[in-house]
Structures are given as structure tokens and as C-alpha cells.
Design an enzyme around this catalytic site. Structure first.
Site, PDB file in Angstrom:
ATOM      1  N   LEU A 157       0.809  -1.210   0.000  1.00  0.00           N
ATOM      2  CA  LEU A 157       0.000   0.000   0.000  1.00  0.00           C
ATOM      3  C   LEU A 157       0.849   1.270   0.000  1.00  0.00           C
ATOM      4  O   LEU A 157       0.405   2.310  -0.470  1.00  0.00           O
ATOM      5  CB  LEU A 157      -0.925   0.014   1.219  1.00  0.00           C
ATOM      6  CG  LEU A 157      -1.954  -1.121   1.287  1.00  0.00           C
ATOM      7  CD1 LEU A 157      -2.719  -1.058   2.598  1.00  0.00           C
ATOM      8  CD2 LEU A 157      -2.919  -1.037   0.108  1.00  0.00           C
ATOM      9  N   GLY A 158       2.038   1.187   0.555  1.00  0.00           N
ATOM     10  CA  GLY A 158       2.870   2.381   0.599  1.00  0.00           C
ATOM     11  C   GLY A 158       4.220   2.064   1.209  1.00  0.00           C
ATOM     12  O   GLY A 158       4.412   1.018   1.830  1.00  0.00           O
ATOM     13  N   GLU A 159       5.181   2.978   1.005  1.00  0.00           N
ATOM     14  CA  GLU A 159       6.521   2.746   1.514  1.00  0.00           C
ATOM     15  C   GLU A 159       7.152   4.052   1.949  1.00  0.00           C
ATOM     16  O   GLU A 159       7.023   5.086   1.283  1.00  0.00           O
ATOM     17  CB  GLU A 159       7.395   2.086   0.438  1.00  0.00           C
ATOM     18  CG  GLU A 159       8.768   1.664   0.924  1.00  0.00           C
ATOM     19  CD  GLU A 159       9.479   0.772  -0.073  1.00  0.00           C
ATOM     20  OE1 GLU A 159      10.556   0.262   0.269  1.00  0.00           O
ATOM     21  OE2 GLU A 159       8.955   0.594  -1.194  1.00  0.00           O
ATOM     22  N   GLY A 160       7.825   4.022   3.113  1.00  0.00           N
ATOM     23  CA  GLY A 160       8.543   5.176   3.623  1.00  0.00           C
ATOM     24  C   GLY A 160      10.019   4.857   3.716  1.00  0.00           C
ATOM     25  O   GLY A 160      10.485   3.843   3.206  1.00  0.00           O
ATOM     26  N   SER A 161      10.760   5.728   4.374  1.00  0.00           N
ATOM     27  CA  SER A 161      12.208   5.561   4.426  1.00  0.00           C
ATOM     28  C   SER A 161      12.639   4.405   5.319  1.00  0.00           C
ATOM     29  O   SER A 161      13.762   3.920   5.211  1.00  0.00           O
ATOM     30  CB  SER A 161      12.861   6.855   4.909  1.00  0.00           C
ATOM     31  OG  SER A 161      12.385   7.202   6.195  1.00  0.00           O
ATOM     32  N   TYR A 162      11.773   3.985   6.217  1.00  0.00           N
ATOM     33  CA  TYR A 162      12.160   2.878   7.072  1.00  0.00           C
ATOM     34  C   TYR A 162      11.071   1.831   7.252  1.00  0.00           C
ATOM     35  O   TYR A 162      11.253   0.835   7.951  1.00  0.00           O
ATOM     36  CB  TYR A 162      12.594   3.396   8.455  1.00  0.00           C
ATOM     37  CG  TYR A 162      11.457   3.637   9.427  1.00  0.00           C
ATOM     38  CD1 TYR A 162      11.471   3.056  10.697  1.00  0.00           C
ATOM     39  CD2 TYR A 162      10.377   4.457   9.094  1.00  0.00           C
ATOM     40  CE1 TYR A 162      10.438   3.275  11.591  1.00  0.00           C
ATOM     41  CE2 TYR A 162       9.356   4.682   9.976  1.00  0.00           C
ATOM     42  CZ  TYR A 162       9.383   4.101  11.243  1.00  0.00           C
ATOM     43  OH  TYR A 162       8.358   4.319  12.127  1.00  0.00           O
ATOM     44  N   ALA A 163       9.917   2.019   6.620  1.00  0.00           N
ATOM     45  CA  ALA A 163       8.809   1.083   6.793  1.00  0.00           C
ATOM     46  C   ALA A 163       8.025   0.922   5.501  1.00  0.00           C
ATOM     47  O   ALA A 163       7.957   1.832   4.678  1.00  0.00           O
ATOM     48  CB  ALA A 163       7.875   1.564   7.905  1.00  0.00           C
ATOM     49  N   THR A 164       7.427  -0.245   5.345  1.00  0.00           N
ATOM     50  CA  THR A 164       6.547  -0.539   4.210  1.00  0.00           C
ATOM     51  C   THR A 164       5.214  -1.030   4.762  1.00  0.00           C
ATOM     52  O   THR A 164       5.182  -1.819   5.715  1.00  0.00           O
ATOM     53  CB  THR A 164       7.155  -1.619   3.300  1.00  0.00           C
ATOM     54  OG1 THR A 164       8.452  -1.189   2.880  1.00  0.00           O
ATOM     55  CG2 THR A 164       6.282  -1.850   2.078  1.00  0.00           C
ATOM     56  N   ASP A 181       0.312  15.023  15.594  1.00  0.00           N
ATOM     57  CA  ASP A 181       0.226  15.048  14.124  1.00  0.00           C
ATOM     58  C   ASP A 181      -1.219  14.918  13.672  1.00  0.00           C
ATOM     59  O   ASP A 181      -1.539  14.128  12.785  1.00  0.00           O
ATOM     60  CB  ASP A 181       1.077  13.928  13.524  1.00  0.00           C
ATOM     61  CG  ASP A 181       1.341  14.138  12.027  1.00  0.00           C
ATOM     62  OD1 ASP A 181       1.230  15.297  11.565  1.00  0.00           O
ATOM     63  OD2 ASP A 181       1.632  13.161  11.323  1.00  0.00           O
TER      64      ASP A 181
END
Length: 433
Positions: A105-112, A220
Site C-alpha cells: 500500500l505504501g513505503e517510507g524511508s524505514y517502513a513498508t 500530528d
């Protein structure tokens, strides 16, 4: 000395993995965040926001709107992942092979983040997979999120069902909720049904009151982090920036909250804040739901964001905001001097709903200490026509268990939620003018 560096690095990795293993087995896991030093607890992140507005810190697991899948799911009042009383130590939980990954569904700099399914009961879940890298500080934002959520059980807070720790990854297993408030508002532009705004706001305040009473700040708040179930249940999500505030502190980062929902004290460099930080965001979201546009959609930078706020609320001075001159980024000669206006002059639809303008004005106070708390807001006259039983509910009980409490149809559309895509195939929210 150089020859000893690999050995030191391996030693640090072993220490980190041992800490993770011990942490997830300790009964005081939910208080772990309070023990982390501030420099570890605050981690910078950067992804695209739904509004297209740049923000210094944003949640890593923001899912591209064109990747989200609409699904039906049960109300969160019933947690299908709770272990049966007769099987308190079922080996099926906490195991990586107990979940099937369906799609990314999505990916960040340290997590998917993956959409997944539990092999235990077939329920849909969201799998947030954090990669454990060599740098010791890498996973601590996720550790903080897990440590806080593990101790939070409330109908208006996203449920953390399971935690899976392997040598290479840390996986957080969340309940799967098919949309969020950003998409909901995009589906129904021009402002939401006043009754639905009231129910959404009540649930938001209910969830915030619960965490604030436990000395936890979300930090946030924005429409993308408020999940909406198919029954209309609102859930606070993405606690990656949350902090446990057990004692007064001056060490928090001022680079929190997406720009449009960031309070003026934080924009001006204050790092001394408490639950009032979240309450500014509540006011911005409240107005956005009623009016159909973001309250303060800054398009340039922090200076532009502050100008938009002062244009409506008035440029602060020591008389209206004691201590403002001592804030790092407040330079009186940099801002145009504006007089405060009535909120309905900026957002006319506030005037159409009884007590809405007064409540919004209690949230949107430049001086932080003047902002209304979540608990006090729940008793505001704005909610006086709701069923009294709503104030008697247990934490895990949904407001929709109360008779005659339900979402109204939005503008002739079905209240079944799905995202409307723009010409680029992505949903937009809060940026209509």
C-alpha cells in the site's frame, strides 16, 4: 582503532535486538516510550501530504490514495484478534507466517505498509513492516508508536492487534480501516452534513480526551490521520510522532504537525507545549469539515502560514499573548498588524450551526493556555442535542451502539465512502479554494 569498529557495530546490533526482544515481553511495554531519551524519541520523516503542502515531519505510512482499497469491515468495538480466554497463549499470534501479504500500500524511508489477511481468522489487517538496520536509532519511531498503542484500548483509536519481531524486521499488525477523513471530505466537497460533523468531532474529542488523560500527545492531527470506518466510526491513527508527557519538558521538537494544522506557538519556534498542541489541530479540522476548505492553507512557508492565521485571529502582542516576544521566530516587524475578526467572517458556514463559531473560537486561540481541552469541549453546548447516553459509554463502546445515532446522507450521495480521484489518479483533500 579502525579494526575495532566492526566489532563495536556488531555489539550495538546485538544490544538493539536484545532490547527489542526484552521490550516486547515485558508487562510495562506500554511505558517504554517514557524511558527513551528525547533525541531518540523525536525522528524526522518526510512524505507527500494529501494536500500537496510541504511539511517538515509527516507520517511514514501515508498511503498513496490511488493504492488504497475499499473494503467492508466489522466495527472495532469487537476485537476479533483478542486471544480467547481459554487460549491465552495461542502460538498463532506473534508469528510472521500467521499473516498473508495481499498487496503493498505504501513505503517510507524505514517502513513498508501492506494490506494483509490473518490466517487465524481471515480478517483483513494492515501490516506495517519496519526494517531493522544497523543504525541503532532507526526503528525507535515505530517502537514508540507500538509502545503507546499497546496500552491504548478505545473505540476511537486504531487497534494494534499484534507485534511480530524477527531478526530483520519489526511488524505492527493494525486493524484495517478502509478510508480516512481526508478522502471522506474529498468525496463530499463543500462541507459535510452538520450532523455528521458533530458526530465526527465528538469521536475525535473522545479519543483525544482518552490519550490526554494518559499524558500522551498525538502531535500530528490532520484529516489523513483520522480513519473512518464504513459505519462512520472515527479513529485516531499514526502515533509515530506521539509522545508520552509524564513530566514538564522543554525538549520537544518544534518540527511537528503538518503545516496547515500546526499552531502558531509551534510555528514561532516554541518547544514548550502540552495537550493544547493537539487542540489547535482540532479547531482546524472542525472548520474544514464545516466549510469544506482548509482553515489555514499556507502555500509558501511558515511566514505565509502565520500571516494567514494572524489575518483572522489578529497579530499577537504581549497584551494578547504573554511571552510571545520571547519566542525564537517572532519578530514584530516581520508581520503585518491585523485586528481580530469574527470567525464567521472568514468561514461563513460557522454562522449556520448553533454554537459552532463559539466552540471553534475556543480551539483557535493563539495563546496556547487559552485553548479548550478535549474533555471540556465534550461538554460544550454545541453537543447539547446529542443523546445523553453518549457520555456514559465505556471506552471500547462505539457511539453507534446508542439508538438513533447514525451518519446522515451527504448531499444526496450514499454514505458508503470511496475516494474520488483527480485527473492524476490521486485523491485531493482540503485544498479547494
Amino acid at each position: 582503532m579502525p579494526a575495532s569498529q566492526p566489532a563495536e557495530k556488531m555489539g550495538k546490533m546485538k544490544k538493539l535486538r536484545r532490547t527489542l526482544s526484552e521490550m516486547f515481553s515485558f508487562p510495562f511495554f506500554s511505558s517504554f516510550c517514557c524511558l527513551l531519551p528525547p533525541q531518540i524519541c523525536v525522528t524526522k520523516m518526510s512524505t507527500r501530504s494529501c494536500q500537496g503542502t510541504d511539511s517538515v515531519i509527516k507520517p511514514l505510512d501515508t498511503i498513496p490514495e490511488d493504492k488504497k482499497v475499499r473494503v467492508q469491515r466489522t466495527q472495532s468495538g469487537f476485537d476479533p484478534f483478542e486471544k480467547p480466554a481459554s487460549q491465552p497463549t495461542s502460538p498463532k499470534f506473534g508469528k510472521a507466517d500467521s499473516y498473508e501479504k495481499l498487496e503493498k500500500l505504501g513505503e517510507g524511508s524505514y517502513a513498508t505498509v501492506y494490506k494483509g489477511k490473518s490466517k487465524v481468522n481471515g480478517k483483513l489487517v494492515a501490516l506495517k513492516v519496519i526494517r531493522l538496520q544497523e543504525e541503532e536509532g532507526t526503528p525507535f519511531t515505530a517502537i514508540r508508536e507500538a509502545s503507546l498503542l499497546k496500552g491504548l484500548k478505545h473505540a476511537n483509536i486504531v487497534l494494534l492487534h499484534d507485534i511480530i519481531h524477527t531478526k530483520e524486521t519489526l511488524t505492527l499488525v493494525f486493524e484495517y480501516v478502509h478510508t480516512d477523513l481526508c478522502q471522506y471530505m474529498d468525496k463530499h466537497p463543500g462541507g459535510l452534513h452538520p450532523d455528521n460533523v458533530k458526530l465526527f468531532l465528538f469521536q475525535l474529542l473522545r479519543g483525544l480526551s482518552y490519550i490526554h488523560q494518559r499524558y500522551i500527545l498525538h502531535r500530528d492531527l490532520k484529516p489523513q490521520n483520522l480513519l473512518i470506518s464504513d459505519t462512520g466510526e472515527l479513529k485516531l491513527a499514526d502515533f509515530g510522532l506521539a509522545r508520552a508527557k509524564s513530566v514538564p519538558s522543554h525538549t520537544y521538537s518544534n518540527e511537528v504537525v503538518t503545516l496547515w494544522y500546526r499552531p502558531p506557538d509551534v510555528l514561532l519556534g516554541s518547544t514548550d507545549y502540552s495537550t493544547c498542541l493537539d487542540m489547535w489541530g482540532v479547531g482546524c479540522i472542525f472548520i474544514e469539515m464545516i466549510q469544506g476548505v482548509a482553515a489555514f492553507p499556507g502555500m509558501k512557508d511558515i511566514q505565509d502560514q502565520l500571516e494567514r492565521i494572524f489575518l483572522v485571529l489578529g497579530t499577537p502582542s504581549e497584551d494578547t499573548w504573554p511571552g510571545v516576544n520571547s519566542l525564537p521566530h517572532f519578530k514584530p516587524d516581520r508581520f503585518t498588524v491585523y485586528s481580530a475578526k469574527k470567525l464567521r467572517q472568514a468561514w461563513n458556514k460557522l454562522g449556520y450551526v448553533d454554537h459552532a463559531e463559539e466552540l471553534a473560537s475556543r480551539f483557535l486561540q493563539c495563546f496556547p493556555k487559552n485553548r479548550l481541552s478535549a474533555q471540556a469541549a465534550l461538554n460544550h453546548e454545541y453537543f447539547s442535542n446529542l443523546p445523553p447516553r453518549l457520555w456514559e459509554l465505556q471506552d471500547m463502546s462505539s457511539i453507534f451502539t446508542v439508538p438513533n445515532v447514525k451518519l446522515q446522507t451527504e448531499s444526496g450521495d450514499s454514505i458508503q465512502v470511496c475516494s474520488r480521484k483527480n485527473s492524476h489518479g490521486k485523491a485531493s483533500c482540503g485544498s479547494k479554494h
